[in-house]
Design a protein around this motif. Structure first.
Motif, short mmCIF file in Angstrom:
data_model
loop_
_atom_site.label_atom_id
_atom_site.label_comp_id
_atom_site.label_asym_id
_atom_site.label_seq_id
_atom_site.Cartn_x
_atom_site.Cartn_y
_atom_site.Cartn_z
N MET A 185 48.04 16.09 -8.17
CA MET A 185 48.59 15.23 -9.23
C MET A 185 49.72 14.36 -8.67
N THR A 186 49.88 13.20 -9.29
CA THR A 186 50.89 12.25 -8.80
C THR A 186 51.75 11.66 -9.92
N SER A 187 51.29 11.72 -11.17
CA SER A 187 52.00 11.04 -12.25
C SER A 187 52.55 12.02 -13.28
N PRO A 188 53.60 11.61 -14.02
CA PRO A 188 54.14 12.45 -15.09
C PRO A 188 53.12 12.75 -16.18
N VAL A 189 52.22 11.81 -16.44
CA VAL A 189 51.19 12.04 -17.46
C VAL A 189 50.30 13.21 -17.06
N GLU A 190 49.93 13.26 -15.80
CA GLU A 190 49.12 14.38 -15.31
C GLU A 190 49.87 15.70 -15.45
N LEU A 191 51.17 15.66 -15.19
CA LEU A 191 51.98 16.88 -15.33
C LEU A 191 51.98 17.37 -16.78
N LEU A 192 52.11 16.46 -17.73
CA LEU A 192 52.13 16.84 -19.14
C LEU A 192 50.77 17.36 -19.59
N VAL A 193 49.71 16.77 -19.06
CA VAL A 193 48.36 17.26 -19.40
C VAL A 193 48.16 18.68 -18.88
N LEU A 194 48.60 18.93 -17.66
CA LEU A 194 48.49 20.27 -17.10
C LEU A 194 49.35 21.26 -17.89
N ALA A 195 50.53 20.81 -18.33
CA ALA A 195 51.39 21.69 -19.14
C ALA A 195 50.71 22.06 -20.44
N ALA A 196 50.02 21.10 -21.05
CA ALA A 196 49.30 21.38 -22.29
C ALA A 196 48.18 22.39 -22.07
N ILE A 197 47.47 22.25 -20.96
CA ILE A 197 46.39 23.19 -20.65
C ILE A 197 46.94 24.58 -20.40
N ILE A 198 48.06 24.65 -19.66
CA ILE A 198 48.70 25.95 -19.41
C ILE A 198 49.11 26.60 -20.72
N GLY A 199 49.66 25.80 -21.63
CA GLY A 199 50.05 26.33 -22.93
C GLY A 199 48.89 26.90 -23.70
N LEU A 200 47.71 26.31 -23.54
CA LEU A 200 46.53 26.78 -24.25
C LEU A 200 46.11 28.18 -23.81
N VAL A 201 46.32 28.51 -22.54
CA VAL A 201 45.82 29.79 -22.02
C VAL A 201 46.91 30.82 -21.73
N GLN A 202 48.16 30.40 -21.68
CA GLN A 202 49.22 31.33 -21.29
C GLN A 202 49.35 32.49 -22.27
N GLY A 203 49.52 32.17 -23.55
CA GLY A 203 49.65 33.24 -24.55
C GLY A 203 48.36 34.03 -24.69
N GLY A 204 47.23 33.35 -24.53
CA GLY A 204 45.94 34.02 -24.68
C GLY A 204 45.69 35.06 -23.63
N ILE A 205 45.99 34.75 -22.37
CA ILE A 205 45.71 35.72 -21.30
C ILE A 205 46.60 36.94 -21.43
N GLN A 206 47.80 36.76 -21.96
CA GLN A 206 48.70 37.90 -22.15
C GLN A 206 48.24 38.80 -23.29
N SER A 207 47.90 38.17 -24.42
CA SER A 207 47.48 38.97 -25.57
C SER A 207 46.14 39.66 -25.33
N LEU A 208 45.21 38.97 -24.68
CA LEU A 208 43.91 39.57 -24.41
C LEU A 208 44.00 40.68 -23.36
N SER A 209 44.94 40.53 -22.44
CA SER A 209 45.12 41.59 -21.44
C SER A 209 45.59 42.88 -22.10
N ARG A 210 46.51 42.78 -23.03
CA ARG A 210 46.96 43.96 -23.77
C ARG A 210 45.82 44.54 -24.59
N SER A 211 45.03 43.67 -25.18
CA SER A 211 43.91 44.13 -26.00
C SER A 211 42.88 44.88 -25.18
N LEU A 212 42.54 44.33 -24.00
CA LEU A 212 41.55 44.99 -23.15
C LEU A 212 42.08 46.32 -22.62
#
Length: 215
Positions: free
Chosen positions: A116-143
């Protein structure tokens, strides 16, 4: 008057050590839970490393502080509702499948962060991380809760919490060492893929039980 010698009381550290040894023996009887904890330590180390090292990595790429703060806030803002959505998906399709999706997503984010080279790409990646960060933690506890006997939930989750707190130790060291060795922070961030790949290899051995099979 004869004084009785004071009663010896076990030291707190010794008592805590005995508790952990007993918990370790009990947990070792459940191979699936043991394998999961190892896999969890690997991939959650990668997850936490991205969170911990994101600002430093962004600075090395020349992004402004306001953009980095905005990216971090975006992750936190999106993570909570996304975790609820992942929870529903876990109930419908099983937590293991949701964890697979999250790990693959993190691998894609890590690989793209290398180019990545631009701030827009950074924000897009941040949004994607936000989508999965809480999910991987909660599902790990569930499993994990499905892999252990319900009457030992509190006991085994003590180990789970210890593993979680031990994360983001090897990852930052690996990333820092590779960055210093190569002189390129992009290769440093790419090294985190090792943790996700290793976590996936171990995670494949974890068999997700049916709800009615748990004790």
């Amino acid at each position: 008057m004869i004084r009785r010698p004071p009663r010896s009381t076990p030291k707190p550290s010794s008592a805590a050590s005995d508790v952990y040894k007993r918990q370790f023996r009990h947990l070792s009887e459940y191979r699936a839970a043991w394998a999961f904890l190892f896999a969890y330590w690997l991939y959650i180390d990668g997850v936490d490393t991205i969170v911990v090292m994101a600002a430093d990595y962004g600075k090395k790429l020349g992004f402004e502080t306001t953009i980095l703060i905005g990216a971090i806030l975006m992750i936190q803002f999106i993570a909570f509702p996304a975790a609820l959505v992942f929870g529903r998906l876990g109930e419908r399709y099983g937590p293991k499948r949701g964890i697979w999706i999250a790990i693959v997503t993190y691998m894609g984010v890590t690989a793209y962060a290398c180019i990545m080279t631009s701030p827009v790409e950074l924000l897009v990646l941040a949004a994607i991380i936000g989508l999965v960060q809480g999910g991987i933690q909660s599902l790990s506890r569930s499993l994990f809760s499905l892999l252990i006997p319900q009457d030992k939930n509190a006991e085994f989750f003590g180990f789970y919490n210890v593993v979680g707190k031990a994360a983001a130790i090897f990852g930052p060291f690996l990333m820092g060492w590779v960055t210093v060795t190569t002189g390129d922070p992009r290769i440093g961030i790419l090294s985190i893929l090792v943790l996700f790949f290793a976590g996936m290899i171990v995670f494949r051995k974890v068999q997700e039980p049916e709800p009615d099979q748990t004790a």
